[in-house]
Every structure is written in C-alpha cells, then in structure tokens.
Enzyme design. Structure first.
Site, PDB file in Angstrom:
ATOM      1  N   LYS A  60      40.851  36.946  42.675  1.00  0.00           N
ATOM      2  CA  LYS A  60      41.970  37.449  43.487  1.00  0.00           C
ATOM      3  C   LYS A  60      42.559  36.327  44.342  1.00  0.00           C
ATOM      4  CE  LYS A  60      39.260  40.498  45.464  1.00  0.00           C
ATOM      5  NZ  LYS A  60      38.023  40.162  44.730  1.00  0.00           N
ATOM      6  N   THR A  61      41.709  35.647  45.088  1.00  0.00           N
ATOM      7  CA  THR A  61      42.178  34.585  45.983  1.00  0.00           C
ATOM      8  C   THR A  61      42.787  33.436  45.185  1.00  0.00           C
ATOM      9  OG1 THR A  61      40.467  35.148  47.577  1.00  0.00           O
ATOM     10  CG2 THR A  61      41.435  32.953  47.779  1.00  0.00           C
ATOM     11  N   SER A  80      39.082  46.112  47.714  1.00  0.00           N
ATOM     12  CA  SER A  80      39.667  47.474  47.759  1.00  0.00           C
ATOM     13  C   SER A  80      39.142  48.358  46.625  1.00  0.00           C
ATOM     14  CB  SER A  80      41.198  47.428  47.770  1.00  0.00           C
ATOM     15  OG  SER A  80      41.747  46.487  46.884  1.00  0.00           O
ATOM     16  N   GLY A 116      39.852  43.877  42.780  1.00  0.00           N
ATOM     17  CA  GLY A 116      38.838  43.524  41.783  1.00  0.00           C
ATOM     18  C   GLY A 116      37.560  43.081  42.481  1.00  0.00           C
ATOM     19  N   LEU A 117      36.553  42.849  41.663  1.00  0.00           N
ATOM     20  CA  LEU A 117      35.235  42.483  42.192  1.00  0.00           C
ATOM     21  C   LEU A 117      35.259  41.143  42.913  1.00  0.00           C
ATOM     22  CD1 LEU A 117      33.156  43.347  38.986  1.00  0.00           C
ATOM     23  CD2 LEU A 117      33.347  44.740  41.071  1.00  0.00           C
TER      24      LEU A 117
HETATM   25  P1  ADP Z   1      37.871  36.622  44.553  1.00  0.00           P
HETATM   26  O1  ADP Z   1      38.959  36.249  45.488  1.00  0.00           O
HETATM   27  O2  ADP Z   1      38.276  37.696  43.591  1.00  0.00           O
HETATM   28  O3  ADP Z   1      36.566  36.930  45.230  1.00  0.00           O
HETATM   29  P2  ADP Z   1      37.845  33.827  43.896  1.00  0.00           P
HETATM   30  O4  ADP Z   1      39.289  33.540  43.613  1.00  0.00           O
HETATM   31  O5  ADP Z   1      37.285  33.451  45.221  1.00  0.00           O
HETATM   32  O6  ADP Z   1      37.573  35.376  43.593  1.00  0.00           O
HETATM   33  O7  ADP Z   1      36.940  33.120  42.769  1.00  0.00           O
HETATM   34  C1  ADP Z   1      37.282  33.126  41.382  1.00  0.00           C
HETATM   35  C2  ADP Z   1      36.589  31.958  40.647  1.00  0.00           C
HETATM   36  O8  ADP Z   1      36.881  32.027  39.256  1.00  0.00           O
HETATM   37  C3  ADP Z   1      37.077  30.603  41.136  1.00  0.00           C
HETATM   38  O9  ADP Z   1      35.994  29.719  41.164  1.00  0.00           O
HETATM   39  C4  ADP Z   1      38.088  30.202  40.028  1.00  0.00           C
HETATM   40  O10 ADP Z   1      38.210  28.809  39.912  1.00  0.00           O
HETATM   41  C5  ADP Z   1      37.467  30.817  38.784  1.00  0.00           C
HETATM   42  N1  ADP Z   1      38.460  31.113  37.722  1.00  0.00           N
HETATM   43  C6  ADP Z   1      38.406  30.720  36.434  1.00  0.00           C
HETATM   44  N2  ADP Z   1      39.453  31.143  35.708  1.00  0.00           N
HETATM   45  C7  ADP Z   1      40.228  31.843  36.554  1.00  0.00           C
HETATM   46  C8  ADP Z   1      41.468  32.537  36.417  1.00  0.00           C
HETATM   47  N3  ADP Z   1      42.160  32.625  35.271  1.00  0.00           N
HETATM   48  N4  ADP Z   1      41.965  33.143  37.510  1.00  0.00           N
HETATM   49  C9  ADP Z   1      41.300  33.105  38.678  1.00  0.00           C
HETATM   50  N5  ADP Z   1      40.126  32.468  38.884  1.00  0.00           N
HETATM   51  C10 ADP Z   1      39.583  31.826  37.824  1.00  0.00           C
END
Ligand code: ADP
Length: 180
Positions: free
Chosen positions: A20-21, A88, A14-15
């Site tokens: 994801k993390t 990805s 995903g974006l």
């Molecule tokens: P990625 O790894 O996809 O780049 P991150 O996990 O680093 O994204 O960031 C996602 C952000 O969205 C975090 O600040 C997280 O707290 C917020 N968030 C809010 N709701 C959700 C949810 N249901 N699942 C995952 N993240 C969430």
C-alpha cells in the site's frame, strides 16, 4: 505549474506488507511530477500522531478509520488527490469512508492483493514473525480478520507486477474516470 484535479481519495486497503505505502508513494511521485496537489495519509505515520492513542481492537480500528476519513474528506473537498494507505480490514469501515468522501468528491478503492504468504515472506517490518510467535496480538491475516473488498475499483497483484506497473494501473484508472 500546479494543476487541480477533481477531489479524490484513493483508498489502498490490504494486508501489512501488501504494498500500500510503496504504490501510494510511486503514485504520489508521478502525480507531483505532473504538478498535481497530493497528500498521503499513511497508517504507520498517522498512528504515531493523529491516532496514537488507539490500538487494534475492532473498535479502535474503526475509530482510526473514522478520524482519518475526517481528514481525507477535508482534503478531497479541497481538490487534493488524497492517497490513503490503511489496512482497513473491515468492510463496514471502508464503506463508511466511501460514503463520507463521496459527499464531497470521488472515492477509488484499491485492493492491494498479493497472497498472504508473499506478505509474510517480505515481512518488511518483522511483524509477521512476531505475530507468529504470539508477541503481537490482533495481527491482521494471522490472528485478526481481513474482509476482502467485494467490488474494488482496482485490484493490484503486487506479487506479479512491478511497483511502476501497479502505480500505472492506478493512474490509468484516474484518467479513465476523468479525475486527472
Ligand atoms: P504496506 O504499506 O501494504 O504495509 P509496504 O509498501 O510497506 O506495504 O511494503 C511492500 C513491500 O513489497 C516493499 O518492500 C516493496 O518494495 C515490495 N514490493 C514488491 N513488488 C511490489 C509492487 N508491485 N508493489 C508494491 N510493493 C512491492
């Protein structure tokens, strides 16, 4: 007591800022509490170490996925629950990962799918702002493609779910598939 699962790679795509993390961390925490062996491979971390020499062209993104697939495959083969968080963006690269990993275990594709506007508003790492200003080139969703998974095993609407709810959906799927 440590428990062995069937080897599996859970592949979060995903974006940037999709979650994801965050979801992978919550899934890892929940599984570790239950005594499972887990390992996370996270784009931001591996790009500092394993694939620090690579950029964001299609070729380099593919190499990034190839190297990480190599590691995920070894872990999966050793019955570790491997949680991969990589943007990805290319379907062909995700299919490559799936094909490789299914030779030794299970593969679960998780499409982390809030709208782009939500990711941009979150702007967890300040990257969207820079991408909009043209300071970062090849930024997925802004100036680089993201090919949505056509048939993901799971789709997470992280703009509508809590982190715990998203993690539960993943865990329930693993149970349903007989992996846990
Ligand atoms: P990625 O790894 O996809 O780049 P991150 O996990 O680093 O994204 O960031 C996602 C952000 O969205 C975090 O600040 C997280 O707290 C917020 N968030 C809010 N709701 C959700 C949810 N249901 N699942 C995952 N993240 C969430």
């Amino acid at each position: 007591m440590n428990k062995r699962a069937k080897g599996v790679t859970v592949w979060f795509t995903g974006l940037s800022g999709a979650g994801k993390t965050t979801v992978a961390l919550e899934v890892e925490k929940r599984l570790a509490e239950q005594g499972y062996y887990t390992q996370r491979l996270d784009g931001d971390i591996v790009r500092e170490k394993l694939t620090g020499d690579l950029g964001f062209s299609k070729e380099d993104r593919n190499k990034n996925i190839e190297r990480n697939t190599f590691v995920a495959k070894i872990l999966t083969d050793n019955d570790v629950i491997t949680l991969c968080s990589f943007i990805s963006p290319y379907e062909s690269a995700r299919n490559y990962a799936k094909k490789e990993i299914m030779q030794v275990g299970e593969f679960v594709e998780v499409f982390v799918d809030p709208p782009l506007e939500v990711c941009e508003k979150r702007d967890v790492k300040g990257l969207y702002k820079k991408a909009r200003e043209g300071k970062i080139k090849n930024f997925t969703g802004i100036s680089d493609p993201y090919e949505k998974p056509k048939k993901p095993d799971i789709t997470l609407k992280t703009d509508q779910e809590t982190v715990k709810e998203s993690a539960q959906i993943v865990i329930d799927h693993l149970k349903k598939r007989g992996i846990l």
